[in-house]
Design an enzyme around this catalytic site. Structure first.
Site, mmCIF file in Angstrom:
data_model
loop_
_atom_site.group_PDB
_atom_site.id
_atom_site.type_symbol
_atom_site.label_atom_id
_atom_site.label_comp_id
_atom_site.label_asym_id
_atom_site.label_seq_id
_atom_site.Cartn_x
_atom_site.Cartn_y
_atom_site.Cartn_z
ATOM 1 N N LYS A 50 0.857 -1.206 0.085
ATOM 2 C CA LYS A 50 -0.030 0.034 -0.105
ATOM 3 C C LYS A 50 1.002 1.489 0.045
ATOM 4 O O LYS A 50 0.686 2.145 -0.772
ATOM 5 C CB LYS A 50 -1.033 0.144 1.182
ATOM 6 C CG LYS A 50 -2.060 -0.954 0.992
ATOM 7 C CD LYS A 50 -2.839 -1.341 2.376
ATOM 8 C CE LYS A 50 -3.601 -2.511 2.135
ATOM 9 N NZ LYS A 50 -4.231 -3.006 3.380
ATOM 10 N N GLN A 96 -5.094 -1.682 9.656
ATOM 11 C CA GLN A 96 -4.855 -3.094 9.188
ATOM 12 C C GLN A 96 -5.090 -4.333 9.796
ATOM 13 O O GLN A 96 -4.914 -4.435 11.290
ATOM 14 C CB GLN A 96 -3.125 -3.065 8.893
ATOM 15 C CG GLN A 96 -2.761 -4.272 7.924
ATOM 16 C CD GLN A 96 -3.224 -4.351 6.646
ATOM 17 O OE1 GLN A 96 -3.285 -3.269 6.025
ATOM 18 N NE2 GLN A 96 -3.489 -5.611 6.319
ATOM 19 N N ASP A 111 -11.348 2.049 3.545
ATOM 20 C CA ASP A 111 -11.341 0.717 3.471
ATOM 21 C C ASP A 111 -13.220 0.422 3.454
ATOM 22 O O ASP A 111 -13.430 -0.684 2.815
ATOM 23 C CB ASP A 111 -11.043 -0.083 4.597
ATOM 24 C CG ASP A 111 -9.833 -0.945 4.170
ATOM 25 O OD1 ASP A 111 -9.330 -1.118 3.077
ATOM 26 O OD2 ASP A 111 -9.198 -1.268 5.410
#
Ligand code: NAD
Length: 290
Positions: A53, A97, A120
């Site tokens: 990322k 995460q 997300d």
């Protein structure tokens, strides 16, 4: 029949080029999009994802930072970090995460992220907007799936779609997004009876299970589009690292039957990252009005 290979790597690269231009346009107006990833502990797979990322951000000119908290971090400290990022106007995207270490409450952490910065798309607010078909930040993997299908000209309106897997990050939002595209969707899971009989009716079959060679040729309707979300490590002494990555679909036997199929690696995976970048740029534009 020779299947169209849905090349996610290529499409993701094209999307990156377009996003990089948007980033330059924002910068010209004095705005620098920024993504911050919060990770806790030392999960090796998470470390690889976080690095990928950060690299993508670098390629596009998006600022990025990783806050790496110790395995023993308290819930209170994690929430304090998230609060700090919510309050920081230079941060436009926050990504927690997953998985977090077991003693931490993942749902509470996701809920703490300002929904406007939830790149997300996992916050209940964004999940609710997806459920209602309202504009919002969508989860990256299902967005990547829809984009891949559209890029290959696969008709979605009125198509029968079957999604195997009902996780909150892939299966359920994929089913909702395909519904939004006017597919008739069946969502299957580990308690589904006669799975193969259902999957054989699918014009579009999405596998998000996490089991190698789970979808076999007898489960696929001839001419279907097959999207393989799985990322599974299988031992392979001849591979450099002693393992290789495969999806959930028995590619060798399924590909000859279908109209289109995603490879693993190089299918859904790169699209997920490209969509994360797009979500970050979108979140930045919405927060700054630029
Ligand atoms: P998960 O473990 O949360 O969910 C798996 C789902 O599969 C469950 O809903 C379960 O009901 C279903 N399932 C299990 N056994 C089944 C059976 N026998 N029949 C029918 N359904 C069954 O997994 P997840 O987080 O949704 O991820 C699924 C896979 O996708 C994993 O391999 C993961 O690594 C991969 N993944 C890939 C990406 C990407 O970018 N390519 C992103 C996220 C997840």
């Amino acid at each position: 029949m020779s299947a169209i290979i849905l090349n996610g790597k290529e499409l993701a690269a094209q999307m990156e080029t377009a996003q990089a231009q948007r980033v330059r346009d924002l910068q010209a107006r004095g705005v620098s999009p920024k993504l911050v990833v919060v990770m806790a502990g030392d999960n090796p797979a998470s470390a690889i994802y976080v690095r990928n990322k950060a690299r993508a951000c670098e390629r596009l000119g998006i600022l990025s930072d990783t806050i790496h908290l110790p395995q023993t971090v308290s819930q209170q400290e994690l929430l304090r970090v998230i609060d700090g990022l919510n309050a920081d106007p230079t941060v436009h995207g926050i990504l927690i995460q997953l998985p977090l270490p077991e003693h931490l409450d993942e749902d509470a952490a996701l809920l703490r992220v300002n929904p406007a910065k939830d790149v997300d798309g996992f916050h209940l607010y964004n999940a609710g907007r997806l459920l209602r078909g309202e504009d919002g930040i969508r989860p990256c993997t299902p967005q990547g799936i829809v984009r891949l299908l559209k890029s290959a000209g696969i008709a979605l309106d009125g198509a029968r779609a079957v999604v195997i897997g009902r996780s909150n990050i892939v299966g359920k939002p994929a089913a909702l997004m395909l519904t939004q595209e006017n597919c008739t969707v069946t969502l299957c899971h580990s308690h589904t009876r006669d799975l193969a009989q259902i999957t054989r009716q699918a014009d579009i079959l999405v596998a998000a299970v996490g089991k190698p060679r789970f979808v076999t040729a007898d489960m696929v309707k001839p001419g279907a589009a097959v999207i393989d979300v799985g990322i599974n490590r299988v031992e392979d002494a001849s591979a450099k690292r002693g393992y290789r990555i495969v999806g959930d679909v028995a590619y060798d036997e399924v590909a000859p039957k279908c109209r289109a199929i995603t490879p693993v690696p190089g299918g859904v995976g790169p699209m997920t990252i490209a969509m994360l970048m797009a979500n970050t740029v979108k979140a930045c534009r919405q927060q700054t009005g630029a």
